[in-house]
Scaffold this motif. Structure first.
Motif, PDB file in Angstrom:
ATOM      1  N   GLN A  89     -11.144  -3.253   4.050  1.00  0.00           N
ATOM      2  CA  GLN A  89      -9.948  -3.599   4.910  1.00  0.00           C
ATOM      3  C   GLN A  89      -9.627  -3.969   6.041  1.00  0.00           C
ATOM      4  OE1 GLN A  89      -6.898  -0.243   4.379  1.00  0.00           O
ATOM      5  NE2 GLN A  89      -7.736   0.361   2.734  1.00  0.00           N
ATOM      6  N   VAL A  90      -8.620  -4.556   6.348  1.00  0.00           N
ATOM      7  CA  VAL A  90      -7.948  -5.179   7.953  1.00  0.00           C
ATOM      8  C   VAL A  90      -6.867  -4.017   8.236  1.00  0.00           C
ATOM      9  CG1 VAL A  90      -7.342  -6.883   9.011  1.00  0.00           C
ATOM     10  CG2 VAL A  90      -8.479  -7.181   7.179  1.00  0.00           C
ATOM     11  N   ILE A  91      -7.718  -3.482   9.235  1.00  0.00           N
ATOM     12  CA  ILE A  91      -6.720  -2.571  10.294  1.00  0.00           C
ATOM     13  C   ILE A  91      -5.612  -3.087  11.657  1.00  0.00           C
ATOM     14  CG2 ILE A  91      -6.936  -0.355  11.789  1.00  0.00           C
ATOM     15  CD1 ILE A  91      -9.597   0.205  10.155  1.00  0.00           C
ATOM     16  N   VAL A  92      -4.674  -3.522  11.309  1.00  0.00           N
ATOM     17  CA  VAL A  92      -3.849  -3.238  12.583  1.00  0.00           C
ATOM     18  C   VAL A  92      -3.277  -1.968  13.202  1.00  0.00           C
ATOM     19  CG1 VAL A  92      -2.153  -5.017  13.601  1.00  0.00           C
ATOM     20  CG2 VAL A  92      -3.430  -6.034  11.948  1.00  0.00           C
ATOM     21  N   ARG A 135      -4.273   2.592  -6.396  1.00  0.00           N
ATOM     22  CA  ARG A 135      -5.705   2.349  -5.862  1.00  0.00           C
ATOM     23  C   ARG A 135      -5.561   1.678  -4.849  1.00  0.00           C
ATOM     24  NH1 ARG A 135      -9.943   2.115 -11.125  1.00  0.00           N
ATOM     25  NH2 ARG A 135     -11.260   0.884  -8.450  1.00  0.00           N
ATOM     26  N   LEU A 136      -6.707   2.209  -3.509  1.00  0.00           N
ATOM     27  CA  LEU A 136      -6.857   1.861  -2.356  1.00  0.00           C
ATOM     28  C   LEU A 136      -8.701   1.167  -2.479  1.00  0.00           C
ATOM     29  CD1 LEU A 136      -5.180   4.192   0.085  1.00  0.00           C
ATOM     30  CD2 LEU A 136      -4.361   2.085  -0.945  1.00  0.00           C
TER      31      LEU A 136
END
Length: 50
Positions: A11-14, A4-5
């Motif tokens: 979210q943190v996106i790098v 499950r996302l």
């Protein structure tokens, strides 16, 4: 167990290599329109060490 996302806004996106090419396109897509996530974009100035 089913994976499950979290929603993108939680979210943190790098993004590495965000100064050009696919990294820049990915950063632009993550930021426009604002999706509520935190985006950290990184790039290397100069040549890479081999």
């Amino acid at each position: 167990m089913k994976l499950r996302l979290k929603p993108i806004r939680e979210q943190v996106i790098v993004i590495a290599g965000a100064s050009s090419g696919i990294g820049a396109a990915t950063a632009e897509m993550a930021l426009n329109p604002p999706r509520g996530s935190v985006v950290a974009a990184a790039m290397v100035i100069g040549g890479a060490a081999c």
